[in-house]
Write an enzyme that holds these catalytic residues in place. Structure first.
Site, PDB file in Angstrom:
ATOM      1  N   SER A   1       0.799  -1.224   0.000  1.00 44.73           N
ATOM      2  CA  SER A   1       0.000   0.000   0.000  1.00 44.73           C
ATOM      3  C   SER A   1       0.831   1.273   0.000  1.00 44.73           C
ATOM      4  O   SER A   1       0.321   2.362  -0.257  1.00 44.73           O
ATOM      5  CB  SER A   1      -0.943   0.013   1.213  1.00 44.73           C
ATOM      6  OG  SER A   1      -0.192  -0.087   2.414  1.00 44.73           O
TER       7      SER A   1
ATOM      8  N   TYR B   1      14.539  -5.221  14.687  1.00 46.79           N
ATOM      9  CA  TYR B   1      14.603  -4.998  13.246  1.00 46.79           C
ATOM     10  C   TYR B   1      15.798  -5.741  12.651  1.00 46.79           C
ATOM     11  O   TYR B   1      15.683  -6.427  11.629  1.00 46.79           O
ATOM     12  CB  TYR B   1      14.712  -3.495  12.969  1.00 46.79           C
ATOM     13  CG  TYR B   1      14.677  -3.122  11.507  1.00 46.79           C
ATOM     14  CD1 TYR B   1      13.462  -3.007  10.837  1.00 46.79           C
ATOM     15  CD2 TYR B   1      15.852  -2.888  10.799  1.00 46.79           C
ATOM     16  CE1 TYR B   1      13.423  -2.669   9.488  1.00 46.79           C
ATOM     17  CE2 TYR B   1      15.830  -2.550   9.458  1.00 46.79           C
ATOM     18  CZ  TYR B   1      14.608  -2.442   8.803  1.00 46.79           C
ATOM     19  OH  TYR B   1      14.577  -2.112   7.464  1.00 46.79           O
TER      20      TYR B   1
ATOM     21  N   ALA C   1      17.623  -8.329  13.854  1.00 45.39           N
ATOM     22  CA  ALA C   1      17.511  -9.782  13.917  1.00 45.39           C
ATOM     23  C   ALA C   1      16.512 -10.304  12.897  1.00 45.39           C
ATOM     24  O   ALA C   1      16.734 -11.339  12.257  1.00 45.39           O
ATOM     25  CB  ALA C   1      17.103 -10.204  15.330  1.00 45.39           C
TER      26      ALA C   1
ATOM     27  N   ILE D   1      16.186   3.958   1.674  1.00 43.84           N
ATOM     28  CA  ILE D   1      15.224   4.311   0.637  1.00 43.84           C
ATOM     29  C   ILE D   1      14.251   5.329   1.220  1.00 43.84           C
ATOM     30  O   ILE D   1      13.805   5.195   2.368  1.00 43.84           O
ATOM     31  CB  ILE D   1      14.441   3.067   0.153  1.00 43.84           C
ATOM     32  CG1 ILE D   1      15.405   1.944  -0.245  1.00 43.84           C
ATOM     33  CG2 ILE D   1      13.525   3.443  -1.001  1.00 43.84           C
ATOM     34  CD1 ILE D   1      16.352   2.275  -1.368  1.00 43.84           C
TER      35      ILE D   1
END
Length: 246
Positions: free
Chosen positions: A19, A152, A154, A185
């Site tokens: 989305s 995050y 791991a 990004i």
């Protein structure tokens, strides 16, 4: 003779977390190449998304999904009778060292890692029937420390390992499993850096290409991995970071 076209006409694609951000750019890229594209998001309907937030749901089929809810993933699977390509682009991160709390660590791992296996397992039969492709979006965090975000880190390292293992396990079934490890990004998730001039400029200086990545940079790589052009690539997580880790 190599078929150099990337044409997904007649293919059905589902992008978990499609989305916004990388997932949404990928969804629109597949749509532009002729595919029927389904995307999931956490909000009640597509009307709840704003194009200004990096969401373009034009021409896509939207499904509400909490990727951290295994039962919801099982229910999503029941809506499909065929699937050629599954892209797992779901993800979350908690800042200010919140992931050091056990419940928050578990929440991040559930969304970023456990749900990948749930999605893969649920759609395995359709991907096998289609001789299809699974692409897992992880992160360059899989390959270096992220001191403030243990959950995050791991989970992304786990995602790269899962990509290798499923790649080897499912290649005999005709399913190619690969991954993408984006660097920084520009998405909603990275605004903590991209909206902070000091952090942003320091990061840009460390990237050999001299710029922060765009979701479209990742979308092109996903299309390649799902296409016949990558027909002999299995179990790989491709780093796409502008040279940052070099």
């Amino acid at each position: 003779m190599i078929d150099t076209s990337i044409d997904f006409t007649g293919k059905t694609v589902c992008i978990i977390g499609g989305s916004s951000g990388i997932g949404n750019a990928t969804a629109q890229a597949f749509h532009g190449c002729g595919a029927e594209v389904h995307v999931t998001g956490t909000r009640a309907s597509e009307a709840d998304y704003d194009a200004g937030e990096g969401s373009d749901l034009t021409g896509l089929v939207y499904h509400q999904l909490d990727a951290g809810d295994d039962a919801a993933i099982v229910a999503l699977r029941q809506k499909f009778t065929r699937l050629d390509i599954l892209v797992c682009s779901q993800g979350m991160v908690l800042y200010k060292r919140a992931e050091f709390e056990p419940e928050n660590f578990a929440k991040v791992v559930q969304v970023n890692l456990n749900s990948l296996m749930t999605c893969a397992g649920q759609f395995y039969d359709l991907l096998k029937e289609a001789k299809g492709s699974l692409v897992i979006i992880s992160s360059t965090a899989a390959f270096h420390a992220t001191v403030g975000n243990p959950g995050y880190n791991a989970s992304k390292a786990g995602a790269a390992g899962l990509t290798r293992t499923l790649g080897k396990a499912w290649a005999p079934d005709g399913i190619r499993v690969n991954g993408v490890a984006p660097g920084l990004i520009a998405t909603k998730m990275t605004k903590v850096t991209t909206d902070n001039p000091k952090r942003r400029d320091a990061t840009i200086r460390s990237i050999p290409l001299g710029r922060i990545g765009d979701p479209d940079d990742m979308a092109g790589l996903v299309l390649f991995l799902a296409s016949p052009l990558a027909g002999y690539i299995v179990g790989q997580t491709i780093i796409a970071d502008g040279g940052l880790l070099l």
